[in-house]
Design a protein around this motif. Structure first.
Motif, mmCIF file in Angstrom:
data_model
loop_
_atom_site.group_PDB
_atom_site.id
_atom_site.type_symbol
_atom_site.label_atom_id
_atom_site.label_comp_id
_atom_site.label_asym_id
_atom_site.label_seq_id
_atom_site.Cartn_x
_atom_site.Cartn_y
_atom_site.Cartn_z
ATOM 1 N N ALA A 255 1.060 -1.333 0.335
ATOM 2 C CA ALA A 255 -0.404 0.094 -0.392
ATOM 3 C C ALA A 255 0.479 1.499 -0.327
ATOM 4 O O ALA A 255 0.810 2.580 0.481
ATOM 5 C CB ALA A 255 -0.895 0.148 1.009
ATOM 6 N N HIS A 256 1.709 1.249 -1.087
ATOM 7 C CA HIS A 256 2.961 2.425 -0.661
ATOM 8 C C HIS A 256 2.385 3.821 -2.538
ATOM 9 O O HIS A 256 2.187 2.644 -3.597
ATOM 10 C CB HIS A 256 4.223 2.137 -0.952
ATOM 11 C CG HIS A 256 5.411 2.794 -1.621
ATOM 12 N ND1 HIS A 256 5.770 3.631 -0.672
ATOM 13 C CD2 HIS A 256 6.132 2.803 -2.902
ATOM 14 C CE1 HIS A 256 6.445 4.256 -0.984
ATOM 15 N NE2 HIS A 256 6.890 3.722 -2.086
ATOM 16 N N TRP A 257 1.878 5.057 -1.824
ATOM 17 C CA TRP A 257 1.202 4.998 -2.940
ATOM 18 C C TRP A 257 2.084 6.332 -3.795
ATOM 19 O O TRP A 257 1.903 6.661 -4.862
ATOM 20 C CB TRP A 257 -0.083 6.217 -2.212
ATOM 21 C CG TRP A 257 -0.623 5.811 -1.785
ATOM 22 C CD1 TRP A 257 -1.141 4.730 -0.140
ATOM 23 C CD2 TRP A 257 -2.454 4.384 -2.594
ATOM 24 N NE1 TRP A 257 -1.996 3.404 -0.801
ATOM 25 C CE2 TRP A 257 -2.748 3.401 -1.710
ATOM 26 C CE3 TRP A 257 -2.541 4.681 -3.186
ATOM 27 C CZ2 TRP A 257 -4.119 3.137 -2.211
ATOM 28 C CZ3 TRP A 257 -3.600 3.688 -4.559
ATOM 29 C CH2 TRP A 257 -4.563 3.211 -3.144
ATOM 30 N N HIS A 258 3.178 6.615 -2.918
ATOM 31 C CA HIS A 258 3.761 7.900 -2.852
ATOM 32 C C HIS A 258 5.290 7.726 -2.864
ATOM 33 O O HIS A 258 5.529 7.290 -1.892
ATOM 34 C CB HIS A 258 3.672 9.526 -2.115
ATOM 35 C CG HIS A 258 1.648 9.712 -2.694
ATOM 36 N ND1 HIS A 258 1.400 10.325 -3.626
ATOM 37 C CD2 HIS A 258 0.804 9.094 -1.517
ATOM 38 C CE1 HIS A 258 -0.091 10.092 -3.034
ATOM 39 N NE2 HIS A 258 -0.181 10.388 -2.245
ATOM 40 N N LEU A 268 7.677 0.517 6.438
ATOM 41 C CA LEU A 268 6.812 -0.373 6.487
ATOM 42 C C LEU A 268 5.298 -0.881 6.878
ATOM 43 O O LEU A 268 5.862 -0.645 8.088
ATOM 44 C CB LEU A 268 7.392 -2.254 7.228
ATOM 45 C CG LEU A 268 7.026 -3.548 7.905
ATOM 46 C CD1 LEU A 268 6.604 -3.744 5.737
ATOM 47 C CD2 LEU A 268 7.207 -4.083 7.951
ATOM 48 N N VAL A 269 3.714 -0.369 6.135
ATOM 49 C CA VAL A 269 2.706 -0.016 6.745
ATOM 50 C C VAL A 269 2.431 -1.277 7.291
ATOM 51 O O VAL A 269 2.151 -2.165 6.821
ATOM 52 C CB VAL A 269 2.394 -0.086 5.793
ATOM 53 C CG1 VAL A 269 0.452 0.249 6.105
ATOM 54 C CG2 VAL A 269 2.442 1.176 5.188
ATOM 55 N N ASP A 275 -7.259 3.793 0.372
ATOM 56 C CA ASP A 275 -8.817 4.083 -0.059
ATOM 57 C C ASP A 275 -7.813 4.582 -2.096
ATOM 58 O O ASP A 275 -6.443 5.398 -1.785
ATOM 59 C CB ASP A 275 -8.239 5.318 0.823
ATOM 60 C CG ASP A 275 -9.369 6.514 -0.278
ATOM 61 O OD1 ASP A 275 -9.900 6.385 -1.314
ATOM 62 O OD2 ASP A 275 -9.918 7.031 0.450
ATOM 63 N N ASP A 276 -8.548 4.261 -2.096
ATOM 64 C CA ASP A 276 -7.793 3.556 -4.035
ATOM 65 C C ASP A 276 -8.302 5.688 -3.904
ATOM 66 O O ASP A 276 -7.566 5.859 -5.463
ATOM 67 C CB ASP A 276 -8.321 3.112 -4.843
ATOM 68 C CG ASP A 276 -8.331 1.300 -4.937
ATOM 69 O OD1 ASP A 276 -7.834 1.720 -3.303
ATOM 70 O OD2 ASP A 276 -7.581 0.728 -5.469
ATOM 71 N N ASP A 282 -6.140 5.499 5.626
ATOM 72 C CA ASP A 282 -6.440 5.325 6.886
ATOM 73 C C ASP A 282 -5.910 4.845 7.666
ATOM 74 O O ASP A 282 -5.798 3.964 7.543
ATOM 75 C CB ASP A 282 -7.856 6.203 6.146
ATOM 76 C CG ASP A 282 -7.738 7.398 4.886
ATOM 77 O OD1 ASP A 282 -7.532 8.153 5.306
ATOM 78 O OD2 ASP A 282 -9.320 6.695 4.419
ATOM 79 N N TYR A 283 -5.543 5.719 9.133
ATOM 80 C CA TYR A 283 -5.352 5.499 9.852
ATOM 81 C C TYR A 283 -4.158 3.866 9.882
ATOM 82 O O TYR A 283 -3.697 2.924 10.390
ATOM 83 C CB TYR A 283 -6.518 3.777 10.918
ATOM 84 C CG TYR A 283 -7.513 4.857 10.275
ATOM 85 C CD1 TYR A 283 -8.027 6.085 11.641
ATOM 86 C CD2 TYR A 283 -8.998 4.947 9.372
ATOM 87 C CE1 TYR A 283 -9.190 6.390 11.663
ATOM 88 C CE2 TYR A 283 -10.199 5.441 9.845
ATOM 89 C CZ TYR A 283 -10.252 6.234 10.979
ATOM 90 O OH TYR A 283 -11.517 6.943 11.060
ATOM 91 N N GLU A 284 -2.962 4.591 9.228
ATOM 92 C CA GLU A 284 -2.159 3.928 8.954
ATOM 93 C C GLU A 284 -0.706 3.988 10.406
ATOM 94 O O GLU A 284 -1.005 4.823 11.181
ATOM 95 C CB GLU A 284 -0.974 4.892 7.841
ATOM 96 C CG GLU A 284 0.221 4.099 7.210
ATOM 97 C CD GLU A 284 0.737 4.414 6.477
ATOM 98 O OE1 GLU A 284 0.383 4.773 4.862
ATOM 99 O OE2 GLU A 284 2.051 5.288 6.781
ATOM 100 N N ILE A 285 -0.293 2.339 9.783
ATOM 101 C CA ILE A 285 0.794 2.592 11.245
ATOM 102 C C ILE A 285 2.040 1.428 10.000
ATOM 103 O O ILE A 285 1.718 0.965 10.095
ATOM 104 C CB ILE A 285 -0.147 1.796 12.310
ATOM 105 C CG1 ILE A 285 -1.256 2.017 13.153
ATOM 106 C CG2 ILE A 285 1.125 1.316 13.012
ATOM 107 C CD1 ILE A 285 -1.401 0.754 13.867
#
Length: 478
Positions: A255-258, A268-269, A275-276, A282-285
């Protein structure tokens, strides 16, 4: 009523059932070969009883795998005719090789394995068991080769939009094939390993079949101690391969967007809600830089973010992201269960009931391999979307053009109903076998007190006839 979406759901439903049974029988066939080898070496009846116990489970699982595989193969012609047209020259021979080598080998020796005990020599029966185990591995070889070619196509030429094989060596041993084959085989072995260990733990907790359960759990723990770390290593290599050949899939997995500022590495998420539409989590740790260390083996390495790819070339992020974490999470639990069992074994508590927490853990992990297997398969297949042949043929271009959504929906409903009945009954029967457990195996009639089994249904026993009419029968006998 979209034919493409319904065809994808139908194929996903069918293959989700199919992959479970062959994967289980891959490991189970090798387990049976080990059990029979131990019986031949030791002549200990417990090994023989275990062999016949798991042989029944193998026979039912093998049958359900064959049935589900036949249904799945028909869909290439009905739902995915365009894929068969453009890639059939490559995929057709690979699947045919699987039938000519693995399936014929299994069919030849399976009957001897199931029904040949005390009817053929011990060496021939053991050879048959080994050949069935080898056949399952050969089948895996060809199926993974075909699927890997669709992930990382190589050794082909395009002639008027149709794939033609140019180098079969490159087609078969395409870039992702070796590591994906190892990853799949180890996953199948671990699936079987934790079923065996979980069943053994359940027996020990109930206080039944204690001696067979001790041997099963001992073998499962030893095998897991070797295979779980090896699978982690192979999984790491697989991740490097995905980053090289399928960067959009790797970006979806993480889920690496940018792109991060230069020198800060990739976090490391651990958790988030992708959210595509907004291109964020959202609520990322997240743990800083740990993604770079795992994915590139460097402290500040980078991977391509999702925003580097057009929206119509990105896979769905959420299912890939979550499925990968389910797979990895179960792998971590497998490792912890193995370490806990080794610790209890070393202290002499594992097999006498004093390590009940460890036994409960193994029983809870009985079906963990199946869940991890499905999660990994979803990562592989959903992660390559929107491509069916990666980077070359879109999934939307592979569906049968004249396919009606209503017919696909009707067949999907039929599949759901039939599969629920057939595989529900099969699973119920397997559960009954497991609950009954390994019982002492009765020897065949001709092994008892010098008796002889007739060679044909109407053959006459050699024992002397006594009583009224015996002399008359003897005179009429040729």
């Amino acid at each position: 009523m979209d034919a493409l979406l319904l065809s994808r759901i139908q194929f996903g439903f069918v293959i989700s059932f199919h992959i479970l049974f062959p994967a289980f029988t891959i490991g189970l066939a090798s387990w049976l070969a080990f059990l029979e080898w131990r019986w031949l070496r030791t002549r200990d009846a417990v090994w023989r009883d275990l062999y016949f116990f798991w042989l029944k489970i193998f026979a039912v699982s093998f049958g359900m795998g064959v049935v589900s595989g036949i249904v799945m193969s028909f869909q290439f012609g009905t739902n995915w005719a365009r894929l068969s047209e453009v890639a059939g020259n490559v995929l057709g021979p690979l699947l045919s090789y699987e039938v000519l080598t693995a399936f014929f080998l299994e069919a030849t020796f399976l009957g001897v394995m199931l029904f040949g005990w005390n009817r053929v020599s011990e060496k021939l029966h053991f050879l048959s068991t080994c050949m069935v185990a080898l056949g399952t591995l050969i089948s895996t070889f060809w199926i993974i080769s075909a699927n890997s070619w669709m992930q990382t196509p190589a050794g082909y030429t395009l002639v008027d939009g149709v794939f033609e094989p140019a180098d079969w060596w490159q087609v078969i041993f395409n870039p992702s094939f070796p590591v994906r084959l190892a990853h799949m085989v180890l996953a199948a072995f671990l699936t079987t390993c934790f079923v065996i260990g979980g069943v053994a733990a359940a027996y020990l907790l109930r206080g039944v079949h204690v001696e067979p359960a001790r041997r099963m759990l001992r073998m499962a723990v030893l095998f897991a101690a070797i295979t779980v770390p090896l699978q982690i290593l192979v999984g790491d290599l697989h991740g490097l391969e995905v980053g090289k050949y399928q960067p959009a899939k790797l970006a979806a997995i993480e889920a690496h967007w940018h792109r991060e500022p230069k020198g800060e590495g990739v976090p490391l998420v651990v958790f988030g809600i992708p959210d595509d539409a907004a291109e964020r989590n959202d609520y990322e740790i997240a743990i800083p830089r740990l993604g770079s260390l795992i994915l590139t083996h460097t402290w500040d390495g980078e991977i391509a973010p999702l925003t580097d790819f057009p929206r119509d070339r990105r896979p769905p992020v959420a299912p890939v992201f979550y499925a990968f974490r389910v797979m990895v999470g179960l792998g971590v639990l497998m490792l912890l269960a193995t370490l806990g069992a080794l610790w209890a074994w070393r202290r002499g508590r594992l097999f006498d009931g004093r390590a009940r927490l460890v036994l409960h853990g193994w029983r809870a992990m009985t079906f963990s391999g199946f869940v991890a297997l499905l999660a990994g398969w979803y990562v592989t297949e959903i992660g390559r979307q929107p491509w069916v042949v990666y980077g070359l043929v879109r999934t939307a271009e592979a569906v049968t053009p004249t396919l009606a959504g209503g017919s696909v929906l009707a067949s999907l409903v039929v599949f759901v109903v039939v599969y629920t009945i057939v595989f529900g009954a099969g699973t119920w029967y397997l559960a009954r076998l497991v609950r009954k457990g390994p019982l002492p195996h009765e020897p065949a009639p001709h092994t008892q007190a010098g008796g002889r089994t007739p060679m044909r249904p109407l053959s006459v026993p050699e024992a002397r006839l006594e009583g009224e009419g015996a002399d008359d029968f003897a005179e009429e006998r040729p």
